[in-house]
Structures are given as C-alpha cells and as structure tokens.
Write a protein that holds these residues in place. Structure first.
Motif, PDB file in Angstrom:
ATOM      1  N   UNK A 237      -2.349 -14.430  26.334  1.00  0.00           N
ATOM      2  CA  UNK A 237      -2.873 -13.889  27.595  1.00  0.00           C
ATOM      3  C   UNK A 237      -2.203 -12.537  27.843  1.00  0.00           C
ATOM      4  N   UNK A 238      -2.839 -11.617  28.595  1.00  0.00           N
ATOM      5  CA  UNK A 238      -2.214 -10.323  28.854  1.00  0.00           C
ATOM      6  C   UNK A 238      -0.977 -10.450  29.749  1.00  0.00           C
ATOM      7  N   UNK A 239      -0.946 -11.474  30.610  1.00  0.00           N
ATOM      8  CA  UNK A 239       0.228 -11.682  31.476  1.00  0.00           C
ATOM      9  C   UNK A 239       0.212 -13.119  31.983  1.00  0.00           C
ATOM     10  N   UNK A 240       1.334 -13.571  32.503  1.00  0.00           N
ATOM     11  CA  UNK A 240       1.397 -14.941  33.038  1.00  0.00           C
ATOM     12  C   UNK A 240       0.604 -15.023  34.350  1.00  0.00           C
ATOM     13  N   UNK A 241       0.602 -13.908  35.098  1.00  0.00           N
ATOM     14  CA  UNK A 241      -0.222 -13.864  36.321  1.00  0.00           C
ATOM     15  C   UNK A 241      -1.674 -14.178  35.994  1.00  0.00           C
ATOM     16  N   UNK A 242      -2.153 -13.534  34.943  1.00  0.00           N
ATOM     17  CA  UNK A 242      -3.549 -13.710  34.513  1.00  0.00           C
ATOM     18  C   UNK A 242      -3.772 -15.147  34.018  1.00  0.00           C
ATOM     19  N   UNK A 243      -2.816 -15.660  33.263  1.00  0.00           N
ATOM     20  CA  UNK A 243      -2.920 -17.033  32.744  1.00  0.00           C
ATOM     21  C   UNK A 243      -3.021 -18.035  33.894  1.00  0.00           C
ATOM     22  N   UNK A 244      -2.164 -17.863  34.890  1.00  0.00           N
ATOM     23  CA  UNK A 244      -2.180 -18.742  36.084  1.00  0.00           C
ATOM     24  C   UNK A 244      -3.514 -18.681  36.784  1.00  0.00           C
ATOM     25  N   UNK A 245      -3.986 -17.444  36.947  1.00  0.00           N
ATOM     26  CA  UNK A 245      -5.264 -17.243  37.643  1.00  0.00           C
ATOM     27  C   UNK A 245      -6.373 -17.992  36.921  1.00  0.00           C
ATOM     28  N   UNK A 246      -6.378 -17.860  35.586  1.00  0.00           N
ATOM     29  CA  UNK A 246      -7.440 -18.511  34.812  1.00  0.00           C
ATOM     30  C   UNK A 246      -7.339 -20.037  34.910  1.00  0.00           C
ATOM     31  N   UNK A 247      -6.105 -20.544  34.919  1.00  0.00           N
ATOM     32  CA  UNK A 247      -5.921 -21.998  35.031  1.00  0.00           C
ATOM     33  C   UNK A 247      -6.358 -22.487  36.406  1.00  0.00           C
ATOM     34  N   UNK A 248      -6.037 -21.696  37.449  1.00  0.00           N
ATOM     35  CA  UNK A 248      -6.383 -22.119  38.816  1.00  0.00           C
ATOM     36  C   UNK A 248      -7.882 -21.986  39.072  1.00  0.00           C
ATOM     37  N   UNK A 249      -8.491 -20.985  38.427  1.00  0.00           N
ATOM     38  CA  UNK A 249      -9.929 -20.778  38.612  1.00  0.00           C
ATOM     39  C   UNK A 249     -10.713 -22.003  38.119  1.00  0.00           C
ATOM     40  N   UNK A 250     -10.174 -22.639  37.088  1.00  0.00           N
ATOM     41  CA  UNK A 250     -10.847 -23.838  36.594  1.00  0.00           C
ATOM     42  C   UNK A 250     -10.962 -24.882  37.696  1.00  0.00           C
ATOM     43  N   UNK A 251      -9.905 -24.940  38.516  1.00  0.00           N
ATOM     44  CA  UNK A 251      -9.879 -25.785  39.706  1.00  0.00           C
ATOM     45  C   UNK A 251     -10.293 -27.230  39.443  1.00  0.00           C
ATOM     46  N   UNK A 252     -10.312 -27.598  38.182  1.00  0.00           N
ATOM     47  CA  UNK A 252     -10.696 -28.983  37.875  1.00  0.00           C
ATOM     48  C   UNK A 252      -9.454 -29.806  37.618  1.00  0.00           C
ATOM     49  N   UNK A 253      -8.382 -29.113  37.348  1.00  0.00           N
ATOM     50  CA  UNK A 253      -7.156 -29.817  37.052  1.00  0.00           C
ATOM     51  C   UNK A 253      -6.290 -29.850  38.311  1.00  0.00           C
ATOM     52  N   UNK A 254      -5.500 -30.898  38.447  1.00  0.00           N
ATOM     53  CA  UNK A 254      -4.628 -31.021  39.615  1.00  0.00           C
ATOM     54  C   UNK A 254      -3.484 -30.012  39.516  1.00  0.00           C
ATOM     55  N   UNK A 255      -2.758 -29.827  40.641  1.00  0.00           N
ATOM     56  CA  UNK A 255      -1.606 -28.896  40.671  1.00  0.00           C
ATOM     57  C   UNK A 255      -0.583 -29.272  39.592  1.00  0.00           C
ATOM     58  N   UNK A 256      -0.352 -30.599  39.439  1.00  0.00           N
ATOM     59  CA  UNK A 256       0.640 -31.055  38.448  1.00  0.00           C
ATOM     60  C   UNK A 256       0.173 -30.701  37.044  1.00  0.00           C
ATOM     61  N   UNK A 257      -1.140 -30.878  36.816  1.00  0.00           N
ATOM     62  CA  UNK A 257      -1.690 -30.575  35.485  1.00  0.00           C
ATOM     63  C   UNK A 257      -1.519 -29.093  35.179  1.00  0.00           C
ATOM     64  N   UNK A 258      -1.775 -28.249  36.184  1.00  0.00           N
ATOM     65  CA  UNK A 258      -1.642 -26.806  35.978  1.00  0.00           C
ATOM     66  C   UNK A 258      -0.181 -26.460  35.663  1.00  0.00           C
ATOM     67  N   UNK A 259       0.735 -27.088  36.419  1.00  0.00           N
ATOM     68  CA  UNK A 259       2.163 -26.833  36.169  1.00  0.00           C
ATOM     69  C   UNK A 259       2.539 -27.267  34.753  1.00  0.00           C
ATOM     70  N   UNK A 260       2.007 -28.418  34.322  1.00  0.00           N
ATOM     71  CA  UNK A 260       2.326 -28.902  32.977  1.00  0.00           C
ATOM     72  C   UNK A 260       1.745 -27.962  31.912  1.00  0.00           C
ATOM     73  N   UNK A 261       0.561 -27.452  32.176  1.00  0.00           N
ATOM     74  CA  UNK A 261      -0.077 -26.543  31.221  1.00  0.00           C
ATOM     75  C   UNK A 261       0.684 -25.225  31.112  1.00  0.00           C
ATOM     76  N   UNK A 262       1.243 -24.768  32.230  1.00  0.00           N
ATOM     77  CA  UNK A 262       2.054 -23.536  32.185  1.00  0.00           C
ATOM     78  C   UNK A 262       3.318 -23.775  31.371  1.00  0.00           C
ATOM     79  N   UNK A 263       3.930 -24.916  31.598  1.00  0.00           N
ATOM     80  CA  UNK A 263       5.126 -25.252  30.820  1.00  0.00           C
ATOM     81  C   UNK A 263       4.775 -25.337  29.327  1.00  0.00           C
ATOM     82  N   UNK A 264       3.636 -25.968  29.023  1.00  0.00           N
ATOM     83  CA  UNK A 264       3.230 -26.106  27.622  1.00  0.00           C
ATOM     84  C   UNK A 264       2.845 -24.770  26.997  1.00  0.00           C
TER      85      UNK A 264
END
Ligand code: 5GP
Length: 212
Positions: free
Chosen positions: A127-154
């Motif tokens: 990804x070009x930046x972590x900000x962008x990565x977060x945005x893309x993960x949150x835009x999906x909005x299908x995963x829970x907050x915990x799932x998004x946090x786990x995906x960032x860690x992964x």
C-alpha cells in the motif's frame, strides 16, 4: 504466430486492503487467458462474495479432509481461518497454456515455490501508506473493528516477506499498477523454458538454411 507454451502461475500477494482484488479483477476483464485459482476457505462469506467465484466456502472438517487426501496444492492459516488451493484443474490448465492467478499469502507462496518454481512468477503489492491501507479496510465496512485491527497487525507480518517475491509494486494508482502487472505477465509468458515446441521450430529454421 502463436506457439504452444505452458501456462504461468502468477502469485499476487499483499496485506489485506492493499488493492490486490481490484488489480486482479481488472486483469481478468482485459485478459481472457488468465483465470483465478478459486481457493477453499473456512472463513465466513462476506456479503458481496459469491460461493464458487471468490472462494469455495467450506467447514473445518471438509477442509481437513481435503488436506489429508492431498487435494490441496498448498494451505495456510490466515487471520485465524484456513485457506487452501485445490489441486484440481491447475495442472490441466497449465498444460493447455492457460495462466492462473493465485491470491495467496506468503506461507502458501513458499509451499508452491517448493513444488513449481519454474512455472511461477510472484509479485508483492504494497500500500502507498498505512493511512491508505486503513481507509481501504474501513471502506469495506464488512469486517468488525476487531477484524480490522487484526488485519492491520497481520499486514505488518505479511510485509516482512516482501523480499521473497520476484517483483514488488506500490499500489498508488490502480491503472498504473495493472499496467505493471500486465507487463510482468507478458514477460513471464515469453520465458524460453515455457515453450514446448520451440525446439522443433528452430530446427526447422536451421534445416531451411541448410537446404538453401
Ligand atoms: P481474505 O480473507 O481477505 O479474502 O484473505 C485473507 C488472506 O488469505 C489474503 O492474504 C489472501 O491472499 C490469503 N489467501 C486466500 N486464499 C488463500 C489460499 O488458498 N492459500 C493461502 N495460503 N492464502 C490464501
């Protein structure tokens, strides 16, 4: 002129949210000779996913049975779920010169490399930046907050493996990234060792010179 060749196994790897699915989708739309290797997974289906198209969704006992019976070319546990590549059709497609795109993680890539290095080309997408990565993960909005946090860690763990890939690209602009992936695929298709009948073609050219 078209020459018979073995298909390419192209692996696209990236942390979730780096834009790999959008790139793959665009590649498939423009190139009918490449298709997705549809993985099996024990993860729950997301709303926009079609069973048999994005993944084949199965339960854990079915996954374990496939793995034990050698029906998976590779398998791994990612984000707490099991994923695997069914062996069926892969060899047959490669022999017919059809290219296959694998959207698998670094563990699966390592397993495939051990079995089929000569058929493979691997690309790591950042990804070009972590900000962008977060945005893309949150835009999906299908995963829970915990799932998004786990995906960032992964994502951090997944990125440790970028040096194990043949090519790397930073996905800032979808069109530019697709163009780069297409160039890599075009080059991989032309690899000398992929052509199955070039030897006789060259011999024929030589004998034509001999008979001049
Ligand atoms: P997602 O659940 O977001 O679709 O995928 C999560 C991760 O699992 C992604 O990094 C994806 O590349 C990986 N993955 C998907 N299918 C397979 C597979 O068949 N084998 C392996 N090793 N990883 C997979």
């Amino acid at each position: 002129m078209e020459f018979a060749r073995r298909g390419v196994m192209m692996v696209l790897a990236s942390p979730s949210g780096a834009g790999k699915s959008s790139i793959s989708r665009a590649i498939f739309e423009q190139d009918p000779n490449i298709s997705l290797s549809v993985s099996v997974t024990t993860r729950a289906r997301r709303q926009d996913e079609i069973d048999g198209t994005h993944y084949t969704f199965i339960d854990i006992p079915a996954f374990e049975r496939m793995r034990e019976e050698g029906e998976l070319l590779e398998s791994a546990q990612v984000h707490g779920n099991f994923y695997g590549t069914p062996r069926a059709h892969v060899e047959e497609k490669l022999a017919r010169g059809r290219d296959i795109l694998f959207d698998i993680d670094w563990q699966g890539t390592q397993q495939l490399l051990k079995r089929a290095r000569a058929d493979m080309v691997t690309i790591f997408i950042l990804p070009p930046s972590i900000r962008e990565l977060r945005k893309r993960l949150e835009r999906r909005a299908q995963d829970s907050k915990e799932t998004i946090a786990q995906r960032l860690h992964n994502a951090r763990v997944e990125m440790e493996h970028w040096k194990e890939y043949d090519y790397v690209l930073v996905n800032e602009d979808l069109d530019q990234s697709c163009a780069r992936v297409r160039s890599i695929l075009a080059a991989a298709r032309q690899r000398r060792d992929r052509f199955t009948q070039m030897d006789s073609f060259v011999k024929d050219l030589q004998s034509q010179i001999d008979s001049l």
